[in-house]
Design an enzyme around this catalytic site. Structure first.
Site, PDB file in Angstrom:
ATOM      1  N   ASN A 222      -8.749   2.882 -90.478  1.00 18.18           N
ATOM      2  CA  ASN A 222      -8.415   2.750 -89.068  1.00 18.18           C
ATOM      3  C   ASN A 222      -8.744   1.355 -88.546  1.00 18.18           C
ATOM      4  O   ASN A 222      -9.804   0.805 -88.831  1.00 18.18           O
ATOM      5  CB  ASN A 222      -9.155   3.797 -88.234  1.00 18.18           C
ATOM      6  CG  ASN A 222      -8.779   5.214 -88.619  1.00 18.18           C
ATOM      7  OD1 ASN A 222      -9.594   5.965 -89.148  1.00 18.18           O
ATOM      8  ND2 ASN A 222      -7.541   5.582 -88.375  1.00 18.18           N
ATOM      9  N   HIS A 254      -7.973  11.253 -87.630  1.00 20.09           N
ATOM     10  CA  HIS A 254      -7.931   9.830 -87.956  1.00 20.09           C
ATOM     11  C   HIS A 254      -7.361   9.533 -89.340  1.00 20.09           C
ATOM     12  O   HIS A 254      -6.746   8.478 -89.530  1.00 20.09           O
ATOM     13  CB  HIS A 254      -9.343   9.233 -87.863  1.00 20.09           C
ATOM     14  CG  HIS A 254      -9.779   8.903 -86.475  1.00 20.09           C
ATOM     15  ND1 HIS A 254     -10.202   9.864 -85.589  1.00 20.09           N
ATOM     16  CD2 HIS A 254      -9.862   7.712 -85.817  1.00 20.09           C
ATOM     17  CE1 HIS A 254     -10.535   9.284 -84.444  1.00 20.09           C
ATOM     18  NE2 HIS A 254     -10.334   7.977 -84.554  1.00 20.09           N
ATOM     19  N   ASP A 277     -17.892   8.606 -85.287  1.00 15.76           N
ATOM     20  CA  ASP A 277     -17.258   7.747 -84.271  1.00 15.76           C
ATOM     21  C   ASP A 277     -17.038   8.552 -82.998  1.00 15.76           C
ATOM     22  O   ASP A 277     -16.049   8.360 -82.272  1.00 15.76           O
ATOM     23  CB  ASP A 277     -15.946   7.158 -84.786  1.00 15.76           C
ATOM     24  CG  ASP A 277     -15.457   5.970 -83.948  1.00 15.76           C
ATOM     25  OD1 ASP A 277     -16.256   5.427 -83.161  1.00 15.76           O
ATOM     26  OD2 ASP A 277     -14.278   5.609 -84.069  1.00 15.76           O
ATOM     27  N   GLY A 312     -12.089   6.860 -80.409  1.00 11.86           N
ATOM     28  CA  GLY A 312     -13.173   7.597 -81.019  1.00 11.86           C
ATOM     29  C   GLY A 312     -12.723   9.009 -81.367  1.00 11.86           C
ATOM     30  O   GLY A 312     -11.532   9.318 -81.416  1.00 11.86           O
TER      31      GLY A 312
END
Length: 383
Positions: A222, A254, A277, A312
């Site tokens: 990412n 993600h 995250d 996040g």
């Protein structure tokens, strides 16, 4: 008087270098005294016995990259409250992570974080501060505002360290921006772990950064240059160097499960650190929120900005561990190691992240993967 020793018996233990079926962990005075098969561990007569009933017991989870939980933003005075809430998700230690803002606001919030850390709050252990921004690439901003980005310099290191009163432990930056390469020795000299992230580094630039001392990559896959066979970028540099630990988010949003399987197959559990995250919206219901001036929306298991950029995660480490085991299909021993021992080792912490005699008694009893039943930190129940 010292509390009675506690023995978790008949547990499925993940130390996490080995699995012990029908195992026992004996803890006393805040530390682990013995670990082994239940039939072999001799218990003191006065020990309190807790029958795990075959359920998993692991070291406490260690999150290297976390922004908040249940409405609490770790980047400032809410840090202590976040530390108190994290054990309910199986997290016993963490590195609170900053956000891109104007520098003066960052410095003020770092000072507030230092005050909270020095107050020794209850809950999960705070292992230092993780700087993420504003020293990022405008080509890979993620949710951050590029208007506030600045290349990292040795002078910036001095300012931030002074504001945080020496509590900075990790620093994510784009090494290809400006003269950031020259700042890597300044980080290493201060005992700060240099981390590549939000970076458009070429393969050659990433290799140079690693040779200068970079040892981690922030949320691998990412906000970084993707792999290309003629310019493999930091993707290949990190995969090929055994010294580099790749942080990865396993929230089901993600990173695709196949990409996670590939990463673990190449790097192994010792080269992958599970992170959350987690945004301050983690643990909150769907809706629209503001996060330090950024507008975000929580819906369908995602936290994102109005333009669709992921902001996040809304999943904590317990959910990431479950995803690795149940959706990615990793052996639980591999998944547990990536969430405990690997992050501890990456920070040079010799005793955390493992169940062995002499280690702090930070451990989790799980009802099932992803759902903690009980948590101990330093031998004290905290959930």
């Amino acid at each position: 008087m010292a509390a009675h020793p506690i023995a978790l018996v008949h547990a499925d233990l993940y130390t996490p270098t080995r699995r012990i079926l029908d195992g026992t962990v004996l803890i006393a005075d805040g530390r682990i005294v013995a670990v082994g098969p239940t039939r072999e561990v001799r218990l003191p007569r006065r020990a309190e016995r807790i029958d795990a009933g075959g359920r998993p017991v692991t070291p406490g989870l260690i999150d290297l990259h976390l922004h908040g939980v249940e409405g609490c933003d770790v980047f400032g005075p809410e840090l202590a409250e976040a530390a108190r809430r994290l054990p309910r998700y199986g997290v016993t230690a963490f590195v609170p992570t900053t956000l891109t803002l104007p520098e003066e606001e960052i410095l003020g919030r770092l000072a507030a974080m230092a005050r909270e850390i020095e107050g020794r709050p209850a809950g999960a252990r705070i292992l230092g501060v993780h700087i993420e921004g504003p020293h990022l690439s405008p080509r890979r901003p993620g949710m951050a505002n590029p208007a506030w980005f600045r290349p990292l310099t040795p002078e910036a290191v001095d300012r931030y360290v002074a504001a945080a009163r020496g509590w900075i432990r990790m620093w994510t930056f784009a090494p290809e921006e400006g003269a950031a390469m020259a700042a890597i020795p300044a980080l290493v000299a201060r005992g700060i772990l240099p981390v590549m992230g939000h970076s458009d580094a070429t393969y050659a630039q990433a290799v140079e950064a690693i040779e200068r001392g970079v040892r981690q990559v922030t949320h691998f896959f990412n906000a970084m240059r993707p792999f290309h066979h003629r310019e493999p970028g930091l993707f290949a540099a990190a995969l090929l160097d055994r010294r580099v630990v790749t942080q990865v988010i396993a929230d089901g949003q993600h990173v695709h499960p196949a990409a996670l399987r590939l990463l673990f197959r190449v790097k192994g559990a010792g080269g992958v650190a599970l992170i959350s995250d987690a945004a301050p919206t983690a643990g909150l219901p769907p809706g629209r929120y503001r996060w330090l001036g950024y507008e975000v929306e929580v819906a369908d298991g995602r936290c994102q900005t109005p333009d669709g950029a992921l902001a996040g995660s809304v999943a904590l480490m317990n959910e990431g561990l479950r995803v690795l085991i149940e959706e990615v299909g990793l052996d639980p021993l591999t998944a547990v190691r990536s969430a405990t021992l690997t992050p501890a080792r990456s920070l040079g912490l010799r005793w955390l992240g493992r169940l062995q005699p002499g280690a702090p008694a930070d451990l989790v009893l799980w009802d099932r993967w992803g759902r903690p039943a009980a948590v101990w930190i330093g031998g004290e129940p905290v959930r």
